[in-house]
Design a protein around this motif. Sequence first.
Motif, PDB file in Angstrom:
ATOM      1  N   ARG A  39      13.487  -7.683   2.526  1.00  0.00           N
ATOM      2  CA  ARG A  39      12.054  -7.642   2.779  1.00  0.00           C
ATOM      3  C   ARG A  39      11.756  -6.775   3.997  1.00  0.00           C
ATOM      4  NH1 ARG A  39       8.716  -9.499   6.147  1.00  0.00           N
ATOM      5  NH2 ARG A  39      10.196 -10.838   7.200  1.00  0.00           N
ATOM      6  N   TYR A  40      12.522  -6.953   5.070  1.00  0.00           N
ATOM      7  CA  TYR A  40      12.322  -6.181   6.294  1.00  0.00           C
ATOM      8  C   TYR A  40      12.524  -4.683   6.023  1.00  0.00           C
ATOM      9  CZ  TYR A  40      13.006  -4.435  11.013  1.00  0.00           C
ATOM     10  OH  TYR A  40      12.911  -3.713  12.172  1.00  0.00           O
ATOM     11  N   THR A  41      13.578  -4.349   5.269  1.00  0.00           N
ATOM     12  CA  THR A  41      13.852  -2.949   4.952  1.00  0.00           C
ATOM     13  C   THR A  41      12.702  -2.345   4.157  1.00  0.00           C
ATOM     14  OG1 THR A  41      16.217  -3.396   4.944  1.00  0.00           O
ATOM     15  CG2 THR A  41      15.496  -1.398   3.838  1.00  0.00           C
ATOM     16  N   GLN A  42      12.191  -3.100   3.192  1.00  0.00           N
ATOM     17  CA  GLN A  42      11.069  -2.610   2.391  1.00  0.00           C
ATOM     18  C   GLN A  42       9.841  -2.382   3.267  1.00  0.00           C
ATOM     19  OE1 GLN A  42      11.191  -1.630  -0.728  1.00  0.00           O
ATOM     20  NE2 GLN A  42       9.056  -1.048  -0.721  1.00  0.00           N
ATOM     21  N   GLU A  43       9.590  -3.306   4.192  1.00  0.00           N
ATOM     22  CA  GLU A  43       8.449  -3.134   5.106  1.00  0.00           C
ATOM     23  C   GLU A  43       8.610  -1.877   5.951  1.00  0.00           C
ATOM     24  OE1 GLU A  43       8.125  -6.669   7.409  1.00  0.00           O
ATOM     25  OE2 GLU A  43       7.303  -7.844   5.748  1.00  0.00           O
ATOM     26  N   GLN A  44       9.820  -1.618   6.424  1.00  0.00           N
ATOM     27  CA  GLN A  44      10.068  -0.426   7.227  1.00  0.00           C
ATOM     28  C   GLN A  44       9.809   0.840   6.407  1.00  0.00           C
ATOM     29  OE1 GLN A  44      10.730  -0.366  10.553  1.00  0.00           O
ATOM     30  NE2 GLN A  44      10.272  -2.536  10.346  1.00  0.00           N
ATOM     31  N   ARG A  45      10.250   0.838   5.160  1.00  0.00           N
ATOM     32  CA  ARG A  45       9.999   1.997   4.291  1.00  0.00           C
ATOM     33  C   ARG A  45       8.509   2.224   4.104  1.00  0.00           C
ATOM     34  NH1 ARG A  45      13.620  -0.003  -0.060  1.00  0.00           N
ATOM     35  NH2 ARG A  45      15.679   0.382   0.753  1.00  0.00           N
ATOM     36  N   GLU A  46       7.776   1.134   3.869  1.00  0.00           N
ATOM     37  CA  GLU A  46       6.335   1.251   3.669  1.00  0.00           C
ATOM     38  C   GLU A  46       5.639   1.770   4.928  1.00  0.00           C
ATOM     39  OE1 GLU A  46       5.101  -2.602   2.368  1.00  0.00           O
ATOM     40  OE2 GLU A  46       6.101  -2.399   0.426  1.00  0.00           O
ATOM     41  N   ARG A  47       6.084   1.309   6.101  1.00  0.00           N
ATOM     42  CA  ARG A  47       5.495   1.795   7.359  1.00  0.00           C
ATOM     43  C   ARG A  47       5.757   3.282   7.547  1.00  0.00           C
ATOM     44  NH1 ARG A  47       7.615  -3.207  10.782  1.00  0.00           N
ATOM     45  NH2 ARG A  47       5.976  -4.675  10.205  1.00  0.00           N
ATOM     46  N   ARG A  48       6.987   3.719   7.278  1.00  0.00           N
ATOM     47  CA  ARG A  48       7.304   5.145   7.422  1.00  0.00           C
ATOM     48  C   ARG A  48       6.511   5.978   6.427  1.00  0.00           C
ATOM     49  NH1 ARG A  48      12.798   3.186   8.278  1.00  0.00           N
ATOM     50  NH2 ARG A  48      13.193   3.523   6.068  1.00  0.00           N
ATOM     51  N   ARG A  49       6.391   5.476   5.213  1.00  0.00           N
ATOM     52  CA  ARG A  49       5.623   6.195   4.191  1.00  0.00           C
ATOM     53  C   ARG A  49       4.160   6.313   4.604  1.00  0.00           C
ATOM     54  NH1 ARG A  49       6.563   3.022  -0.317  1.00  0.00           N
ATOM     55  NH2 ARG A  49       8.591   4.020  -0.474  1.00  0.00           N
ATOM     56  N   ALA A  50       3.583   5.230   5.133  1.00  0.00           N
ATOM     57  CA  ALA A  50       2.191   5.255   5.581  1.00  0.00           C
ATOM     58  C   ALA A  50       2.019   6.222   6.753  1.00  0.00           C
ATOM     59  CB  ALA A  50       1.753   3.854   5.986  1.00  0.00           C
ATOM     60  N   ALA A  51       2.996   6.259   7.664  1.00  0.00           N
ATOM     61  CA  ALA A  51       2.918   7.178   8.793  1.00  0.00           C
ATOM     62  C   ALA A  51       2.966   8.628   8.315  1.00  0.00           C
ATOM     63  CB  ALA A  51       4.055   6.905   9.772  1.00  0.00           C
ATOM     64  N   ARG A  52       3.825   8.927   7.333  1.00  0.00           N
ATOM     65  CA  ARG A  52       3.886  10.287   6.793  1.00  0.00           C
ATOM     66  C   ARG A  52       2.573  10.669   6.125  1.00  0.00           C
ATOM     67  NH1 ARG A  52       9.135   8.751   4.933  1.00  0.00           N
ATOM     68  NH2 ARG A  52       8.261   8.457   2.858  1.00  0.00           N
ATOM     69  N   GLU A  53       2.001   9.747   5.367  1.00  0.00           N
ATOM     70  CA  GLU A  53       0.724  10.021   4.704  1.00  0.00           C
ATOM     71  C   GLU A  53      -0.378  10.268   5.724  1.00  0.00           C
ATOM     72  OE1 GLU A  53      -0.032  10.495   1.495  1.00  0.00           O
ATOM     73  OE2 GLU A  53       2.121  10.386   1.098  1.00  0.00           O
ATOM     74  N   ALA A  54      -0.402   9.473   6.790  1.00  0.00           N
ATOM     75  CA  ALA A  54      -1.413   9.641   7.832  1.00  0.00           C
ATOM     76  C   ALA A  54      -1.246  11.008   8.522  1.00  0.00           C
ATOM     77  CB  ALA A  54      -1.322   8.523   8.854  1.00  0.00           C
ATOM     78  N   GLN A  55       0.011  11.406   8.733  1.00  0.00           N
ATOM     79  CA  GLN A  55       0.282  12.694   9.366  1.00  0.00           C
ATOM     80  C   GLN A  55      -0.164  13.835   8.445  1.00  0.00           C
ATOM     81  OE1 GLN A  55       4.375  13.369  10.267  1.00  0.00           O
ATOM     82  NE2 GLN A  55       3.925  15.046  11.675  1.00  0.00           N
ATOM     83  N   ARG A  56       0.066  13.717   7.161  1.00  0.00           N
ATOM     84  CA  ARG A  56      -0.340  14.745   6.213  1.00  0.00           C
ATOM     85  C   ARG A  56      -1.855  14.891   6.171  1.00  0.00           C
ATOM     86  NH1 ARG A  56       3.656  12.939   1.440  1.00  0.00           N
ATOM     87  NH2 ARG A  56       5.563  13.793   2.328  1.00  0.00           N
ATOM     88  N   ARG A  57      -2.543  13.742   6.221  1.00  0.00           N
ATOM     89  CA  ARG A  57      -4.020  13.790   6.200  1.00  0.00           C
ATOM     90  C   ARG A  57      -4.593  14.421   7.472  1.00  0.00           C
ATOM     91  NH1 ARG A  57      -4.242   7.836   4.747  1.00  0.00           N
ATOM     92  NH2 ARG A  57      -3.336   7.873   2.701  1.00  0.00           N
ATOM     93  N   ALA A  58      -3.894  14.216   8.599  1.00  0.00           N
ATOM     94  CA  ALA A  58      -4.364  14.732   9.878  1.00  0.00           C
ATOM     95  C   ALA A  58      -4.175  16.244   9.960  1.00  0.00           C
ATOM     96  CB  ALA A  58      -3.622  14.055  11.016  1.00  0.00           C
ATOM     97  N   GLU A  59      -3.282  16.788   9.216  1.00  0.00           N
ATOM     98  CA  GLU A  59      -2.998  18.233   9.288  1.00  0.00           C
ATOM     99  C   GLU A  59      -4.027  19.065   8.626  1.00  0.00           C
ATOM    100  OE1 GLU A  59       0.898  18.679   7.660  1.00  0.00           O
ATOM    101  OE2 GLU A  59       1.860  18.047   9.498  1.00  0.00           O
TER     102      GLU A  59
END
Length: 76
Positions: free
Chosen positions: A56-76
Motif C-alpha cells: 500500500r505504501y509503495t502504491q501511494e508513493q507511485r501515485e504521489r510521484r505520478r501526481a507531481a510529474r503531472e503537476a510539473q507538466r501542467r506548469a510548463e
Amino acid sequence: MSEDGATTRAPGEGGRLLSWAFRHLAGPADGVQGAVQGGSTAAREAWKRDLAERKRYTQEQRERRRAAREAQRRAE
C-alpha cells in the motif's frame, strides 16, 4: 568457467555425489504452504499484514510521484 570447461566450485559446495543425493533424495519444494516454517499462525498473519502495508505504501508513493510529474507538466 575455467579453460578446460570444468566449473569451479566453492570449498564445501560438495561434489557430484552430494549434488545427486540432494536432487534425488531431498524431494521437491513444498511451495508457499509452510514457507514460514516453525512460525505461529499469528506470526504468519502479522507477516501478511506487514506485506500488505508495504504494498500500500509503495502504491501511494507511485501515485504521489505520478501526481507531481503531472503537476510539473501542467506548469510548463
